[in-house]
Design an enzyme around this catalytic site. Sequence first.
Site, PDB file in Angstrom:
ATOM      1  N   ASN A 282     -47.543 -27.737  27.519  1.00  0.00           N
ATOM      2  CA  ASN A 282     -47.377 -26.309  27.809  1.00  0.00           C
ATOM      3  C   ASN A 282     -46.359 -26.187  28.937  1.00  0.00           C
ATOM      4  O   ASN A 282     -46.683 -26.429  30.096  1.00  0.00           O
ATOM      5  CB  ASN A 282     -48.731 -25.714  28.228  1.00  0.00           C
ATOM      6  CG  ASN A 282     -48.610 -24.254  28.629  1.00  0.00           C
ATOM      7  OD1 ASN A 282     -47.589 -23.614  28.355  1.00  0.00           O
ATOM      8  ND2 ASN A 282     -49.635 -23.719  29.259  1.00  0.00           N
TER       9      ASN A 282
ATOM     10  N   LYS B 284     -45.091 -23.584  30.077  1.00  0.00           N
ATOM     11  CA  LYS B 284     -45.237 -22.309  30.789  1.00  0.00           C
ATOM     12  C   LYS B 284     -43.860 -21.614  30.894  1.00  0.00           C
ATOM     13  O   LYS B 284     -43.085 -21.695  29.958  1.00  0.00           O
ATOM     14  CB  LYS B 284     -45.888 -22.521  32.153  1.00  0.00           C
ATOM     15  CG  LYS B 284     -47.157 -23.381  32.065  1.00  0.00           C
ATOM     16  CD  LYS B 284     -48.015 -23.277  33.249  1.00  0.00           C
ATOM     17  CE  LYS B 284     -49.169 -24.271  33.132  1.00  0.00           C
ATOM     18  NZ  LYS B 284     -50.224 -24.016  34.050  1.00  0.00           N
TER      19      LYS B 284
ATOM     20  N   GLU C  49     -60.430 -25.801  29.324  1.00  0.00           N
ATOM     21  CA  GLU C  49     -59.552 -25.798  30.494  1.00  0.00           C
ATOM     22  C   GLU C  49     -60.240 -25.080  31.650  1.00  0.00           C
ATOM     23  O   GLU C  49     -60.108 -23.850  31.804  1.00  0.00           O
ATOM     24  CB  GLU C  49     -58.253 -25.058  30.176  1.00  0.00           C
ATOM     25  CG  GLU C  49     -57.381 -25.755  29.166  1.00  0.00           C
ATOM     26  CD  GLU C  49     -55.923 -25.534  29.475  1.00  0.00           C
ATOM     27  OE1 GLU C  49     -55.213 -26.514  29.686  1.00  0.00           O
ATOM     28  OE2 GLU C  49     -55.489 -24.371  29.543  1.00  0.00           O
TER      29      GLU C  49
ATOM     30  N   GLY D  52     -53.341 -26.638  37.334  1.00  0.00           N
ATOM     31  CA  GLY D  52     -52.247 -26.586  38.305  1.00  0.00           C
ATOM     32  C   GLY D  52     -52.674 -26.832  39.746  1.00  0.00           C
ATOM     33  O   GLY D  52     -51.917 -26.539  40.669  1.00  0.00           O
TER      34      GLY D  52
ATOM     35  N   SER E   6     -54.724 -30.271  35.213  1.00  0.00           N
ATOM     36  CA  SER E   6     -54.218 -31.329  36.098  1.00  0.00           C
ATOM     37  C   SER E   6     -54.303 -32.714  35.467  1.00  0.00           C
ATOM     38  O   SER E   6     -54.667 -33.689  36.123  1.00  0.00           O
ATOM     39  CB  SER E   6     -54.949 -31.294  37.447  1.00  0.00           C
ATOM     40  OG  SER E   6     -54.673 -30.080  38.102  1.00  0.00           O
TER      41      SER E   6
HETATM   42  C1  PEP Z   1     -52.184 -25.650  31.387  1.00  0.00           C
HETATM   43  O1  PEP Z   1     -51.271 -24.916  31.686  1.00  0.00           O
HETATM   44  O2  PEP Z   1     -52.808 -25.445  30.346  1.00  0.00           O
HETATM   45  C2  PEP Z   1     -52.518 -26.761  32.268  1.00  0.00           C
HETATM   46  C3  PEP Z   1     -53.520 -27.526  31.947  1.00  0.00           C
HETATM   47  O3  PEP Z   1     -51.735 -26.940  33.382  1.00  0.00           O
HETATM   48  P1  PEP Z   1     -51.738 -28.206  34.376  1.00  0.00           P
HETATM   49  O4  PEP Z   1     -51.707 -29.448  33.520  1.00  0.00           O
HETATM   50  O5  PEP Z   1     -50.521 -28.049  35.209  1.00  0.00           O
HETATM   51  O6  PEP Z   1     -53.008 -28.135  35.172  1.00  0.00           O
END
Ligand code: PEP
Length: 239
Positions: A8, A10, A163, A169, A201
């Site tokens: 992802n 983003k 999640e 993040g 993360s």
């Molecule tokens: C996400 O955006 O779904 C995510 C898990 O981000 P990160 O890996 O940066 O925590």
Amino acid sequence: MKPLVVANWKMNPASKKEAEDLFEAIKKGLPAQAEVVVCPPFTWLAVVPPQRDGGGLILGAQNCFYEDGGAFTGEVSAEMLKDLGVQYVIIGHSERRKYFGETDEVINKKIKKALGAGLKVIFCIGETEDERNVGKKKEVLEKQVKKGLEDVDNLENINVAYEPVWAIGTGNNCSAEETKESIDVLRKFVSENTRILYGGSVKSKNSGDYIRKAGANGLLVGGASLNPEEFIKIVKSAE
Ligand code: PEP
């Protein structure tokens, strides 16, 4: 079941050139068998089309709208994504819920529309830090999965992503033990044939544990997916 690893991106990267370079770097390093979905922002979807030279990478989007077309300024339909060669779409990401006010009802409409258009869905579910602290995690996960999948009869094209919002993040990834507990809660609502991914993360140093210890069927990777070397290590650890 083959693990699914989803990148992802983003709202990154900032330029078309960087998006092309990142896509190429990931493509080059990927193991032949891996099932990897890259989800760039809408603008870069046409820049990295798999039909051009996808090299095994599957294209996903980060969102779609629940109407077919018309006066919905700023929105993109599931059909438009499908037409571009997109195969997956992330729906219900916590950043969409938090910053764009997406409710379980909106998410349910989007899931139904995406499935109807022939897209595969990565449906995100997770509790906030406050909900976890007051012992409401199970209740929240059950509500989100039930409402999101209301009137969805065929789960063949659904992938659930657990999640925890506090882990996204933050560098504060959820332990494999706690992830397993949450996956067990979600598993009651979907069959063994539905993949349940972990996201929050994920780094190469912890990624393998989610597959082997927590029983996740894949990973949703945000920040670390912008670093091709690190992302490729994560993909390899999930094999
Ligand atoms: C996400 O955006 O779904 C995510 C898990 O981000 P990160 O890996 O940066 O925590």
